[in-house]
Write a protein that holds these residues in place. Structure first.
Motif, PDB file in Angstrom:
ATOM      1  N   SER A  37      51.325 -85.474   7.640  1.00 35.91           N
ATOM      2  CA  SER A  37      52.013 -84.203   7.401  1.00 35.91           C
ATOM      3  C   SER A  37      53.183 -84.094   8.375  1.00 35.91           C
ATOM      4  CB  SER A  37      51.033 -83.040   7.590  1.00 35.91           C
ATOM      5  OG  SER A  37      51.675 -81.805   7.388  1.00 35.91           O
ATOM      6  N   ARG A  38      54.392 -84.331   7.890  1.00 31.20           N
ATOM      7  CA  ARG A  38      55.571 -84.380   8.754  1.00 31.20           C
ATOM      8  C   ARG A  38      56.105 -82.974   9.023  1.00 31.20           C
ATOM      9  NH1 ARG A  38      56.042 -87.675   4.608  1.00 31.20           N
ATOM     10  NH2 ARG A  38      57.617 -86.398   3.591  1.00 31.20           N
ATOM     11  N   TYR A  39      56.370 -82.692  10.313  1.00 30.28           N
ATOM     12  CA  TYR A  39      57.037 -81.437  10.629  1.00 30.28           C
ATOM     13  C   TYR A  39      58.527 -81.648  10.891  1.00 30.28           C
ATOM     14  CZ  TYR A  39      55.885 -82.859  15.489  1.00 30.28           C
ATOM     15  OH  TYR A  39      55.725 -83.551  16.676  1.00 30.28           O
ATOM     16  N   GLN A  40      58.987 -82.900  10.793  1.00 26.85           N
ATOM     17  CA  GLN A  40      60.411 -83.234  10.866  1.00 26.85           C
ATOM     18  C   GLN A  40      60.591 -84.568  10.153  1.00 26.85           C
ATOM     19  OE1 GLN A  40      60.435 -85.398  15.247  1.00 26.85           O
ATOM     20  NE2 GLN A  40      61.244 -83.339  15.088  1.00 26.85           N
ATOM     21  N   SER A  41      61.848 -84.898   9.814  1.00 23.52           N
ATOM     22  CA  SER A  41      62.131 -86.198   9.200  1.00 23.52           C
ATOM     23  C   SER A  41      61.823 -87.293  10.204  1.00 23.52           C
ATOM     24  CB  SER A  41      63.592 -86.277   8.768  1.00 23.52           C
ATOM     25  OG  SER A  41      63.846 -85.300   7.790  1.00 23.52           O
TER      26      SER A  41
END
Length: 311
Positions: A37-41
């Protein structure tokens, strides 16, 4: 259990991570389903593996986890256990698999690996005691929790809009059927945490803002559910995985010996750190925790009434 439990690991991950060496290990991926689950690229590549699910949400850890389950409600029923490590946890895939096995062996429904004693930590009770295999406690913190399906389902309503989640770990141990025996910290599989906590790194505006928001979240949680006079304790401990200790005096002595074996004091500061870590409470009765259980239960009931797709 006749077969291995199904485990879903959800990790909120960014570029300043230190977990890739173990979280993407093929042996671990063969035993769990992993939600990246990415919170940024991301500037690094995620392996192509059938066990990996991709998710993206720009926000805090717990609100991101909440959004994943809201979008994938079937995941709330599909797995036996759920694992939510921070992306700055340092360990090995082998160590985490051993942790899962010990949780199953000792029937822990809510647990975490202990933190190595050179880690940054918020709560003394989470730091490793080397002479113990596991400790039955009434506290498992936000950093790296492992929980059963039932505990996740009851905890999920409190993840909504929780950027940092401070306060969640003060109540979720209540959701175990037998909190004295089903909640614990596993000492024989310690992990490292070496990214400074916001409260230890107040030089930057970002860290100060994060600390302020964390405190606001906790204060709101404390006011909503009447959390007062919280004292975490060790109910009992397993030594060498065979002997269960319940004596306050024995646990306290073994605890102090454990810390001295691991940290060799060279300065007064080292000595203070050892004694800080070795302060534990081993009350046999319930601590001075005051929770508004009616409000907690009403929150859970109201949440599922409003979100019928998650039922």
């Amino acid at each position: 259990m006749n077969s291995k439990p199904k485990i879903l690991c959800v990790i909120r991950i960014g570029n300043n991570q230190s977990c890739a060496s173990w979280i993407f290990d093929s042996a671990l991926l063969d035993s769990v389903t992993l939600v990246v689950s990415r919170y940024q690229s991301l500037t690094f590549s995620v392996p192509d593996h059938p066990s990996i699910i991709h998710h993206e949400f720009k926000g805090g850890k717990w609100e991101g986890i909440f959004e994943y389950f809201k979008a994938n409600p079937e995941s709330l029923k599909e797995y036996d256990y759920y694992f939510f490590p921070d992306d700055d946890i340092e360990t090995t895939a082998e160590n985490i698999q051993k942790f899962f096995a010990l949780c199953e062996k000792f029937n822990l429904k809510l647990a975490q690996p202990a933190l190595r004693t050179d880690s940054y930590f918020s709560h003394d009770i989470t730091v490793q005691r080397r002479l113990f295999t596991i400790r039955h406690t009434d506290f498992v913190e936000l950093m790296i929790p492992f929980m059963s399906q039932k505990i996740l389902q009851k905890s999920l309503p409190f993840f909504e809009n929780a950027k940092y989640g401070w306060g969640l770990d003060y109540i979720w141990s209540q959701f175990a059927d037998n909190p004295d025996s089903e909640v614990g910290i596993v000492d024989s599989t310690p992990v490292g945490h070496y990214r400074p906590l916001a409260k230890c790194n107040t030089q930057t505006t970002t860290a100060q803002s994060a600390q302020n928001l964390m405190m606001q979240e906790y204060k709101s949680f404390e006011d909503d559910y009447d959390l007062k006079h919280i004292n975490f304790s060790i109910k009992s401990a397993q030594v060498n995985g065979r002997f269960q200790m319940k004596s306050k005096k024995i646990i306290n002595i073994l605890n102090i010996i454990s810390i001295y074996q691991y940290i060799k004091p060279t300065t007064y500061k080292d000595l203070k750190r050892i004694f800080r870590i070795s302060k534990i409470e081993t009350k046999s009765k319930i601590n001075q925790q005051k929770f508004n259980n009616q409000k907690i239960n009403n929150k859970i009931i109201d949440f599922y009434r409003r979100n019928s797709e998650l039922n």
